[in-house]
Design a protein around this motif. Sequence first.
Motif, short mmCIF file in Angstrom:
data_model
loop_
_atom_site.label_atom_id
_atom_site.label_comp_id
_atom_site.label_asym_id
_atom_site.label_seq_id
_atom_site.Cartn_x
_atom_site.Cartn_y
_atom_site.Cartn_z
N GLY A 1 37.88 6.11 0.71
CA GLY A 1 37.09 6.55 1.19
C GLY A 1 37.33 5.19 2.14
N ASN B 1 41.19 5.31 6.03
CA ASN B 1 40.69 5.55 7.57
C ASN B 1 41.02 6.82 7.71
N PRO C 1 40.61 11.55 7.57
CA PRO C 1 40.34 12.66 6.69
C PRO C 1 41.31 12.17 4.97
N ASN D 1 38.27 11.31 2.82
CA ASN D 1 37.14 12.21 2.09
C ASN D 1 37.09 12.61 0.93
N PRO D 2 36.36 12.35 0.47
CA PRO D 2 36.07 13.02 -0.82
C PRO D 2 36.96 14.24 -1.66
N GLU D 3 36.39 15.55 -0.36
CA GLU D 3 36.78 16.80 -0.31
C GLU D 3 38.50 16.76 -0.83
N CYS D 4 39.02 16.01 0.03
CA CYS D 4 40.80 16.09 0.85
C CYS D 4 41.38 14.88 -0.70
N TYR E 1 43.54 22.68 0.06
CA TYR E 1 43.61 21.01 1.23
C TYR E 1 43.65 21.51 1.96
N CYS F 1 42.57 18.85 6.25
CA CYS F 1 43.01 16.94 5.80
C CYS F 1 44.54 17.18 6.00
#
Length: 192
Positions: free
Chosen positions: A69, A73, A75, A78-81, A107, A112
Motif C-alpha cells: 500500500g 500508488n 488501486p 489496495n489490500p484486495e487488489c 480482480y 484493480c
Amino acid sequence: MRRRVLDPRVAILRRFAAAGLGLLIGSAGAFAQSGTPAPQDQQGKAPAANPADVNKDNQRKADEFVEAGQAINGPAGNPECVWLGRRVVSLMWRDDLDTAFRHLDLYDRFGCPGGHVQAAFRCLTRFGGQIDPKVAETLSSRIHACWINPGAQPQTAAASPAPASPATAGNAPPPAASPSPVPSPAPAPPAK
C-alpha cells in the motif's frame, strides 16, 4: 417330509437382516472410495503449527499488505487488489489458468488494474531460474517483490551481461525495456 411353518415376525426379521447385510456391503464399497485417509496415512503428516508461528506468519502477511500500500500508488496497492493479484500471478505460474482467470474476474470487479498483473507476471518470468519449486516461500516472496516493483531485473543478468559475439559487438543496439502495461479502459455500456 413335513414343512415347518415360520412365525411371520421371524420372516420379516430375516428380510430386514438380508436388506441390512446388502446395505452394509454396499456402504463398505462406498466408504472405501470416499477418499478419506486411512489412519496410517495420517501418521506421516506434520503436527499442527504452534500458535507463535501462526501469529508470526499472519503478521508477515499484514506487513506485506502495508508495504504494498505504501509502495504502490493507486488501486494496485489496495489490500484486495494485492491479495487477488498476487494469487492470480501465482496460479498462472503454476499453470492453473482456469482458476487464475476466475480470480482475474474478481480482480477486475474490484476495480484493480489488469496491467499490474501482467507486469508482475512478466517480472516473475525474468526470475524463473531463481525460484526453487520445492520451497513455496521462494515463489511467494518473489511474487510479492514483483508486485511491489514489476520492473525489477535479476541481479545476475544485470551484473554480468552476456558476452557479445565478435560479429555483432559494435552493431547491436542495447535491448529495449518493455513498456509498462496500461490498463484497458472500461467497456462502454450497451446502447438500448
